[in-house]
Each structure stands twice: as C-alpha cells, then as structure tokens.
Design a protein around this motif. Structure first.
Motif, PDB file in Angstrom:
ATOM      1  N   ARG A  11       0.823  -1.224   0.000  1.00  0.00           N
ATOM      2  CA  ARG A  11       0.000   0.000   0.000  1.00  0.00           C
ATOM      3  C   ARG A  11       0.850   1.263   0.000  1.00  0.00           C
ATOM      4  O   ARG A  11       0.373   2.339  -0.407  1.00  0.00           O
ATOM      5  N   TYR A  12       2.118   1.167   0.431  1.00  0.00           N
ATOM      6  CA  TYR A  12       3.000   2.332   0.465  1.00  0.00           C
ATOM      7  C   TYR A  12       3.849   2.474  -0.798  1.00  0.00           C
ATOM      8  O   TYR A  12       4.527   3.493  -0.971  1.00  0.00           O
ATOM      9  N   GLY A  13       3.834   1.476  -1.652  1.00  0.00           N
ATOM     10  CA  GLY A  13       4.619   1.554  -2.877  1.00  0.00           C
ATOM     11  C   GLY A  13       6.117   1.487  -2.609  1.00  0.00           C
ATOM     12  O   GLY A  13       6.584   0.906  -1.623  1.00  0.00           O
ATOM     13  N   LYS A  14       6.895   2.124  -3.473  1.00  0.00           N
ATOM     14  CA  LYS A  14       8.363   2.106  -3.379  1.00  0.00           C
ATOM     15  C   LYS A  14       8.930   3.344  -2.695  1.00  0.00           C
ATOM     16  O   LYS A  14      10.135   3.414  -2.438  1.00  0.00           O
ATOM     17  N   ALA A  15       8.091   4.329  -2.406  1.00  0.00           N
ATOM     18  CA  ALA A  15       8.582   5.588  -1.839  1.00  0.00           C
ATOM     19  C   ALA A  15       9.370   5.397  -0.539  1.00  0.00           C
ATOM     20  O   ALA A  15      10.408   6.054  -0.351  1.00  0.00           O
ATOM     21  N   PRO A  16       8.931   4.520   0.417  1.00  0.00           N
ATOM     22  CA  PRO A  16       9.691   4.382   1.665  1.00  0.00           C
ATOM     23  C   PRO A  16      11.143   3.953   1.447  1.00  0.00           C
ATOM     24  O   PRO A  16      12.017   4.310   2.251  1.00  0.00           O
ATOM     25  N   TYR A  17      11.425   3.201   0.382  1.00  0.00           N
ATOM     26  CA  TYR A  17      12.816   2.846   0.095  1.00  0.00           C
ATOM     27  C   TYR A  17      13.605   4.079  -0.353  1.00  0.00           C
ATOM     28  O   TYR A  17      14.781   4.238  -0.014  1.00  0.00           O
ATOM     29  N   PHE A  18      12.937   4.945  -1.098  1.00  0.00           N
ATOM     30  CA  PHE A  18      13.588   6.168  -1.569  1.00  0.00           C
ATOM     31  C   PHE A  18      13.892   7.106  -0.408  1.00  0.00           C
ATOM     32  O   PHE A  18      14.905   7.817  -0.414  1.00  0.00           O
ATOM     33  N   TRP A  19      13.008   7.119   0.612  1.00  0.00           N
ATOM     34  CA  TRP A  19      13.219   8.010   1.757  1.00  0.00           C
ATOM     35  C   TRP A  19      14.514   7.696   2.502  1.00  0.00           C
ATOM     36  O   TRP A  19      15.079   8.581   3.161  1.00  0.00           O
ATOM     37  N   LEU A  20      14.992   6.467   2.401  1.00  0.00           N
ATOM     38  CA  LEU A  20      16.213   6.087   3.118  1.00  0.00           C
ATOM     39  C   LEU A  20      17.428   6.869   2.622  1.00  0.00           C
ATOM     40  O   LEU A  20      18.455   6.934   3.316  1.00  0.00           O
ATOM     41  N   LEU A  21      17.300   7.454   1.429  1.00  0.00           N
ATOM     42  CA  LEU A  21      18.429   8.249   0.914  1.00  0.00           C
ATOM     43  C   LEU A  21      18.707   9.469   1.786  1.00  0.00           C
ATOM     44  O   LEU A  21      19.806  10.041   1.727  1.00  0.00           O
ATOM     45  N   SER A  22      17.721   9.870   2.598  1.00  0.00           N
ATOM     46  CA  SER A  22      17.941  11.035   3.461  1.00  0.00           C
ATOM     47  C   SER A  22      18.960  10.758   4.557  1.00  0.00           C
ATOM     48  O   SER A  22      19.418  11.693   5.246  1.00  0.00           O
ATOM     49  N   LEU A  23      19.359   9.512   4.720  1.00  0.00           N
ATOM     50  CA  LEU A  23      20.391   9.200   5.715  1.00  0.00           C
ATOM     51  C   LEU A  23      21.747   9.802   5.356  1.00  0.00           C
ATOM     52  O   LEU A  23      22.655   9.852   6.203  1.00  0.00           O
ATOM     53  N   VAL A  24      21.904  10.276   4.120  1.00  0.00           N
ATOM     54  CA  VAL A  24      23.166  10.917   3.717  1.00  0.00           C
ATOM     55  C   VAL A  24      23.375  12.226   4.463  1.00  0.00           C
ATOM     56  O   VAL A  24      24.473  12.809   4.402  1.00  0.00           O
ATOM     57  N   ILE A  25      22.330  12.697   5.189  1.00  0.00           N
ATOM     58  CA  ILE A  25      22.486  13.913   5.994  1.00  0.00           C
ATOM     59  C   ILE A  25      23.622  13.747   6.999  1.00  0.00           C
ATOM     60  O   ILE A  25      24.271  14.716   7.391  1.00  0.00           O
TER      61      ILE A  25
END
Length: 364
Positions: A11-25
């Motif tokens: 139901r959440y699609g693939k977006a939650p995997y993309f959000w993990l890129l914010s760990l580069v902060i």
C-alpha cells in the motif's frame, strides 16, 4: 506455497525505500570538519540498528509502533551533541508516528516528540544544525504523513465498500437470473410434462390426437429454447398480449375455460410493467396447471385510481383440501419484482384460488 511478506506493505509503494536516501544527511559534517573513523563506524552501526526498526514500524501497531517511534527518536537525540545529521532520525520518527491510530494520538505523539526535542536542545545547548531540521522538517513531515495516512485509509475503505457493492450486485444479478430462469422454464416444462403424459395415455386409443400432443410438446420446447436465448441477450420477445393468448391456449387445451376482461382501449405499457404482468400471468397459469383441477379461470386487467390491477382466479373442486398459501420460488420472485416497482401481490385460497397484483401506473 507461502510467499514471504514484503518488508514494506504494498500500500505504500516504493517511496519508503527512496526516503532512506535522506540518511546521507549524516555526511554533512564531513563538508566542514574531518570525521574520525570511529565516528564513521558508529554512524554505520547506528544505521544498521535503525534499518530493522524502520522496516518493523511499517508492520507494527499499538505499543510496538510507539516503541519504534521513540527508539528512532532516541537515536537522533543521542547523536545530536556530535552530529547535527542525527536530526534525520527525528524526521523518520515523526513519519512513523503518522501510522499511530487513532489520528488524535498520532498528533499527540508528534507534539510530545517536539517538546522532547526542545527540552533536550535547551538542556544540552544543541546546535541549530540539529534542532531546526528536527523541528521544522520533522513537524512538516509528520503532519503531512498523518494526512497522507488518513487519505490512504479513506481510499482503502472506499475500495472495500466498492468491492462489497460489486459483490452484492453480483448476488442480486444471480438471484435475478434464477428468477428469470424459473419464470421462463417453469411454465414451459410444466406444459411439456402435462402434454407428454396426455400423449402417453392417448397413444393406444387415439394415435392421431397423441401425435398432435407430441407436436405441441415439440413446439413448446422450441419456444422455451427461444425464450431462454432471448433472456440471455437481455431481450424479451413476448409482451403481455402474447403471453395472455398463450396462457389461455394452454389452459383451454387442458380443459380450463378462460374468461378475459381487458380495458376497451388497451393502453401502451412500459417495458418494465409489461414484463412484470406477463411473468405474473405465466406464473399463475403454471400454478393452475400444476396444482389445481380447475375448470374455470378468470383473468382481468383494470385501472383503479393510480394503479394497474391484475386479477387471476380459478375455481377449486369441492373436495379440495385447502392448504395455507405458501410462496414458492416463482411467487416469491413476483413479490420482489412488484416491490421494486412499488407494487404488491395478494394471494388467497378460499372458495377460489385468487391472485391480485397491483402496480403503480406511474411506472407504466
């Protein structure tokens, strides 16, 4: 074969995997200062500890989800004095809180997390590089995620209701087909059985008459086949007038005299009204042939106020044992059809078997 469940519900699609890129902060600190290998190792260790919590939160509810939220928030606060990139954990915690139900509790959790960040900032004198993103982006992400979750749940509820409506429509269509098949075939098969029995009795003493009955059986079977084909395509080829002639011919061939009363100028009926009246007449004729030993049948169609009234009655033998009126599939189907068009049906068995159906003329 049981397939393993995905880490993140579909139901959440693939977006939650993309959000993990914010760990580069976490790497921002390397832009203005040198990071020791020990710190890099601890960052990687923290990310490894965070990932199971992150994926678990998508499949958790209640206390376990709340534990995921505050465990993630704790990771951010632990890193706050040394690396402002720890604010990304606070943003993730706010997004996780959006899945807490009910919605009021999700907002309460967001508010409590914000107060905790402010308190730690004041007590530990944390740098703006941490608390500004943690509060600003965390609050924005949390509120947006709560709204998104509400919309997603509403969409899923709508889909479930739509599936339920489709299921009920399928059931209703099956019941309609069952009623139509009974109305189409019940009468024809009763006539075929009656004429076949008569032909068998006449085979020895009146071969020519028996042959005529066999021809009638053949014709009735062909007519029934044609009507079934017409029903399948959604088209009724016979109207009330045709059904009336056919019912009278069938009854009179079985020794039942018919008397008909119709309006002087027979009006044009709507397709729905004519279909209902024709099917009701067919069901009544079938019952007379199947259950009664009638000699007389009266059929009358008249206009009364704002209604059409169809009355069908037949006499009963004096030695008949009167039974309570019980609806079979055919009469039950007639009640349902008439109710759909604001009509009703009354069935009585006293000195006569009488069916009286009323139908609003607004539908005619």
């Amino acid at each position: 074969m049981h397939l393993p469940s995905p880490l993140i519900p579909e139901r959440y699609g693939k977006a939650p995997y993309f959000w993990l890129l914010s760990l580069v902060i976490f790497g921002w600190k390397a832009l203005y200062t040198r990071m020791e290998m020990t710190e890099i190792g601890l960052i990687l260790l923290s990310i490894c500890a965070f990932l199971p919590i992150y994926f678990l939160s998508f499949n958790s509810t209640g206390k376990r989800l709340m534990a995921c939220v505050f465990a993630t928030l704790a990771l951010g606060l632990i890193w706050a004095p040394w690396n402002g990139g720890g604010s990304t954990f606070c943003i993730f915690a706010a997004a996780m809180a959006s899945r807490i139900t009910p919605e009021r509790r999700a907002y309460q959790t967001l508010g409590f997390a914000g107060l905790l960040i402010i308190t730690c900032t004041l007590l530990l004198n944390l740098q703006p590089f941490f608390w500004i993103p943690a509060l600003l982006f965390g609050t924005t992400a949390g509120v947006s995620a709560v709204i998104g979750e509400k919309m997603l749940r509403s969409k899923e509820d709508l889909l479930r209701k739509q599936e339920e409506v489709e299921y009920l429509a399928t059931i209703a269509e099956r019941e309609r087909i069952a009623r139509d098949m009974h109305d189409l075939l019940g009468h024809s098969l009763s006539v075929i059985a009656l004429k076949a029995e008569l032909a068998r009795k006449l085979m020895q003493r009146a071969p020519e008459q028996a042959e005529q009955e066999i021809r009638d059986v053949e014709k009735t079977a062909r007519d029934a086949l044609a009507e079934v084909r017409a029903a399948i395509t959604g088209y009724r080829s016979t109207g009330f007038a045709h059904e009336l002639r056919q019912a009278c011919a069938t009854l009179e061939s079985s020794g039942v005299q018919c008397q008909i009363q119709m309006p002087a100028n027979f009006p044009a009926l709507s397709a729905a009204t004519e279909n209902i009246l024709a099917l009701l007449l067919r069901e009544a004729a079938t019952n007379i042939l199947r259950h009664g030993k009638a000699t007389q049948c009266h059929i009358r169609l008249e206009q009364q106020a704002a209604q059409w009234v169809l009355s069908i009655c037949n006499d009963l033998p004096q030695d008949a044992q009167y039974q309570p009126v019980r609806d079979g599939n055919g009469l039950r189907g007639m009640r349902e059809r008439l109710a759909y068009l604001n009509g009703n049906i009354d069935i009585r068995c006293e000195d006569q078997w009488k069916i009286r159906a009323t139908l609003a003329r607004d539908f005619a």
